[in-house]
Write a protein that holds these residues in place. Structure first.
Motif, PDB file in Angstrom:
ATOM      1  N   GLY A 335       2.406  -1.662  52.530  1.00  0.00           N
ATOM      2  CA  GLY A 335       3.040  -2.965  52.520  1.00  0.00           C
ATOM      3  C   GLY A 335       2.146  -4.051  51.968  1.00  0.00           C
ATOM      4  N   ALA A 336       2.192  -5.213  52.600  1.00  0.00           N
ATOM      5  CA  ALA A 336       1.531  -6.397  52.058  1.00  0.00           C
ATOM      6  C   ALA A 336       0.214  -6.693  52.766  1.00  0.00           C
ATOM      7  CB  ALA A 336       2.459  -7.605  52.192  1.00  0.00           C
ATOM      8  N   LEU A 337      -0.591  -7.517  52.111  1.00  0.00           N
ATOM      9  CA  LEU A 337      -1.671  -8.201  52.801  1.00  0.00           C
ATOM     10  C   LEU A 337      -1.036  -9.267  53.692  1.00  0.00           C
ATOM     11  CD1 LEU A 337      -4.024  -8.506  49.732  1.00  0.00           C
ATOM     12  CD2 LEU A 337      -4.397  -7.026  51.701  1.00  0.00           C
ATOM     13  N   VAL A 338      -1.807  -9.828  54.602  1.00  0.00           N
ATOM     14  CA  VAL A 338      -1.202 -10.651  55.644  1.00  0.00           C
ATOM     15  C   VAL A 338      -0.560 -11.933  55.121  1.00  0.00           C
ATOM     16  CG1 VAL A 338      -3.300 -11.924  56.229  1.00  0.00           C
ATOM     17  CG2 VAL A 338      -1.570 -11.485  57.991  1.00  0.00           C
ATOM     18  N   ASN A 339      -1.068 -12.478  54.011  1.00  0.00           N
ATOM     19  CA  ASN A 339      -0.474 -13.675  53.413  1.00  0.00           C
ATOM     20  C   ASN A 339      -1.056 -13.884  52.018  1.00  0.00           C
ATOM     21  OD1 ASN A 339      -3.055 -14.808  53.906  1.00  0.00           O
ATOM     22  ND2 ASN A 339      -2.382 -15.701  55.842  1.00  0.00           N
ATOM     23  N   ARG A 340      -0.543 -14.862  51.319  1.00  0.00           N
ATOM     24  CA  ARG A 340      -1.012 -15.111  49.956  1.00  0.00           C
ATOM     25  C   ARG A 340      -2.456 -15.604  49.927  1.00  0.00           C
ATOM     26  NH1 ARG A 340       1.515 -13.192  45.374  1.00  0.00           N
ATOM     27  NH2 ARG A 340       0.534 -14.891  44.205  1.00  0.00           N
ATOM     28  N   GLU A 341      -2.867 -16.300  50.952  1.00  0.00           N
ATOM     29  CA  GLU A 341      -4.263 -16.746  51.017  1.00  0.00           C
ATOM     30  C   GLU A 341      -5.202 -15.543  51.048  1.00  0.00           C
ATOM     31  OE1 GLU A 341      -7.221 -19.462  53.860  1.00  0.00           O
ATOM     32  OE2 GLU A 341      -5.135 -19.103  54.442  1.00  0.00           O
ATOM     33  N   GLN A 342      -4.863 -14.545  51.871  1.00  0.00           N
ATOM     34  CA  GLN A 342      -5.669 -13.342  51.917  1.00  0.00           C
ATOM     35  C   GLN A 342      -5.586 -12.586  50.591  1.00  0.00           C
ATOM     36  OE1 GLN A 342      -7.701 -12.566  54.245  1.00  0.00           O
ATOM     37  NE2 GLN A 342      -8.303 -10.486  53.655  1.00  0.00           N
ATOM     38  N   PHE A 343      -4.413 -12.565  49.998  1.00  0.00           N
ATOM     39  CA  PHE A 343      -4.205 -11.921  48.699  1.00  0.00           C
ATOM     40  C   PHE A 343      -5.140 -12.527  47.644  1.00  0.00           C
ATOM     41  CE2 PHE A 343      -1.971 -12.090  44.576  1.00  0.00           C
ATOM     42  CZ  PHE A 343      -1.699 -10.749  44.350  1.00  0.00           C
ATOM     43  N   GLU A 344      -5.174 -13.847  47.583  1.00  0.00           N
ATOM     44  CA  GLU A 344      -6.044 -14.517  46.612  1.00  0.00           C
ATOM     45  C   GLU A 344      -7.512 -14.256  46.921  1.00  0.00           C
ATOM     46  OE1 GLU A 344      -5.042 -15.864  43.937  1.00  0.00           O
ATOM     47  OE2 GLU A 344      -2.878 -15.888  44.367  1.00  0.00           O
ATOM     48  N   GLY A 345      -7.840 -14.189  48.215  1.00  0.00           N
ATOM     49  CA  GLY A 345      -9.215 -13.894  48.592  1.00  0.00           C
ATOM     50  C   GLY A 345      -9.651 -12.510  48.169  1.00  0.00           C
ATOM     51  N   VAL A 346      -8.760 -11.530  48.285  1.00  0.00           N
ATOM     52  CA  VAL A 346      -9.074 -10.170  47.853  1.00  0.00           C
ATOM     53  C   VAL A 346      -9.270 -10.121  46.343  1.00  0.00           C
ATOM     54  CG1 VAL A 346      -8.118  -7.831  47.617  1.00  0.00           C
ATOM     55  CG2 VAL A 346      -7.986  -9.019  49.810  1.00  0.00           C
ATOM     56  N   LEU A 347      -8.406 -10.791  45.600  1.00  0.00           N
ATOM     57  CA  LEU A 347      -8.554 -10.821  44.141  1.00  0.00           C
ATOM     58  C   LEU A 347      -9.891 -11.449  43.744  1.00  0.00           C
ATOM     59  CD1 LEU A 347      -5.007 -11.829  42.816  1.00  0.00           C
ATOM     60  CD2 LEU A 347      -6.032  -9.557  42.969  1.00  0.00           C
ATOM     61  N   ALA A 348     -10.273 -12.509  44.429  1.00  0.00           N
ATOM     62  CA  ALA A 348     -11.553 -13.157  44.120  1.00  0.00           C
ATOM     63  C   ALA A 348     -12.717 -12.230  44.427  1.00  0.00           C
ATOM     64  CB  ALA A 348     -11.679 -14.453  44.914  1.00  0.00           C
TER      65      ALA A 348
END
Length: 524
Positions: A335-348
């Motif tokens: 499924g998903a990461l917990v939220n878009r903030e975490q998503f952006e943090g993982v990409l960074a």
């Protein structure tokens, strides 16, 4: 705003926080779910009520009686299991299998502590070793005992395990006779709050024994007193703030920390084909379970240089089978990461790691099932790699930066000594797993790495179908780790009770020691 505001439970009452609060959202669709707020709560009263009312009532019970409370809690939670799964899917974006790791893991842990507590019987204190003579003929002796701490257990939890994160701490605390105040991570507070509500509304525990505060943690640490304890799961930065808080320092408050961890999996040189296959399977599983959002997930995968290409190909093939997207679709396996903030943090974080390693599998290219990539916090498994020992030696970032998502780095190594030295560069981790068919090689490596890990998980073909998994935290085993991992300890069977007890030596004549009352033998 139409979303429901979740209530806090403090001082034996359900209380609404002030203001609009924070909105919890579905990480796949972005839909608003519920709101939380802790603004305006009387925290001083909440802590005092828990200490005086909840603590006194719990300590009046024996270990066996408190174990019965844990058993009753488990029964209430099991009856609401399906509701918890629905909340987890909506708020955490987890598949049914991944929700089970959290929810069923919590129920299993509660059940274990209920059983262990029953064995402690009608005692209200623990015997810590045998009495030791301090005078001739044993006429004057010392007996070490452990008694429940007369304070509050404050839990500040992480977002990735809203169910298990509560009950793996609360079970030994309540069994010890210590009241609990839990502050779940805001992003996924809904499941924690619902579980607490179900238990409170069932009337199982004494008033003040279990409280929940949803929203900001502001002011919580200011309420601490000398006999309180704090258990925190989260970042090393926040852990440092907690450890240095004036109340913690001045009152010598006991603190347990679980922080960052660069966990490793090691395929030792000369391993047979079955051991190598087990290594590939476990690394792939740890990268994808709960979308890699586990403090125990494998972040570094170490292999002999001559096996790098074969292992890399096998891992990419295995990970490529993982369907990613909306967990409501039965075909989705991650499924998903917990939220878009975490998503952006993982990409960074992946961008930083990518400066020091080759991209072997790009999770950004994974097609999403029933999910809008512009909205959903979904990312496919991402594998980085260093193909040569020289490149591995030059990659310092992999030992210092934890990307909290479906990602790992495959590292080529020269020999066993090189592998073990690289593992230690993580400066302390929660878990490490070893893979080989030879017991002697595995045993030597396990002891070599034991001092820098809370748990060493050894996988050979003999336990291929039996082992519990690199990342699964079992209540029978220690959970925690030295150094970067926080220096804390949780679980480990009845060892967990030690954090919520105070050890003292009683020096007296044998008849006085006998009059201390029934003391449970703490069999570990």
């Amino acid at each position: 705003m139409n979303t429901e505001l979740l209530l806090n439970h403090v001082a034996g009452q359900w209380v609404a926080g002030q203001g609009a609060g924070s909105t919890l959202a579905d990480p796949v669709t972005g839909a608003a779910l519920v709101r939380v707020s802790s603004a305006g709560l009387d925290l001083a009263q909440a802590f005092q009520f828990a200490r005086e009312q909840g603590g006194s009532a719990l300590r009046a019970l024996s270990y066996g009686q408190r174990a019965e409370l844990l058993k009753a809690i488990g029964e209430v939670l099991k009856a609401q299991r399906e509701a918890y799964y629905a909340i987890a899917t909506a708020n955490s974006g987890t598949t049914t299998a991944d929700s089970g790791v959290d929810i069923d893991g919590a129920l299993y842990t509660l059940g274990q502590y209920a059983r262990w507590g029953t064995a402690l019987g009608d005692a209200r204190a623990l015997r810590d070793g045998a009495a030791v003579a301090l005078a001739k003929d044993g006429a004057f002796q010392t007996q070490h005992v452990q008694v429940p701490s007369r304070g509050v257990a404050l839990f500040i939890n992480a977002f990735n395990f809203p169910a298990w994160g509560l009950w793996e701490k609360a079970a030994p605390a309540l069994l010890s006779g210590v009241p609990v105040i839990v502050k779940p991570a805001t992003a996924t507070a809904w499941l924690t709050q619902r579980m607490v509500a179900d238990v409170v509304n069932a009337g199982i525990l004494p008033a003040g024994a279990l409280s929940v505060i949803c929203g900001s943690s502001a002011g919580l640490l200011d309420q601490l007193q000398p006999f309180d304890v704090v258990s925190f799961t989260g970042s090393a930065e926040t852990a440092a703030v907690i450890r240095s808080h004036p109340r913690v320092v001045s009152q010598s408050v006991r603190v347990n920390i679980e922080a960052d961890s660069l966990n490793a999996a090691v395929l030792l040189p000369g391993a047979d084909a079955e051991s190598e296959a087990l290594f590939v399977k476990e690394v792939a599983r740890e990268m994808t379970v709960k979308s890699g959002q586990k403090c125990t997930a494998i972040r570094r995968a170490l292999v002999p240089a001559e096996r790098f290409e074969a292992v890399a190909q096998a891992l990419v093939a295995q990970l490529g089978k993982t369907t990613v997207g909306n967990p409501r679709n039965e075909s989705v396996r991650m499924g998903a990461l917990v939220n878009r903030e975490q998503f952006e943090g993982v990409l960074a974080g992946l961008e930083q790691l990518g400066r020091h390693a080759e991209l072997l599998l790009d999770g950004r290219a994974a097609p999403l099932v029933d999910a809008d990539p512009s909205v959903a916090a979904c990312l496919g498994p991402t594998l980085l790699g260093n193909r040569t020992p020289e490149a591995t030696d030059a990659n310092t970032a992999v030992h210092h930066l934890e990307v909290f998502g479906p990602a790992a780095t495959l590292l080529a190594c020269r020999d066993t000594a090189h592998q073990l030295a690289l593992v230690r560069r993580g400066e302390g981790s929660l878990a490490c797993s070893l893979y080989h068919h030879d017991a002697a090689a595995l045993g030597a490596a396990a002891l070599e790495l034991a001092d820098c890990h809370g748990r060493v998980h050894v996988i050979s073909p003999a336990v291929a179908k039996l082992h519990s998994g690199h990342g699964n935290v079992m209540p029978q085993s220690l959970h925690g780790g030295p150094g970067r991992a926080g220096g804390g300890e949780e679980l480990g069977g009845l060892r967990a009770l030690g954090f919520y007890h105070r050890r003292a030596a009683v020096q007296a004549a044998p008849d006085v020691l006998a009059a201390l009352g029934p003391l449970a033998e703490l069999s570990l």
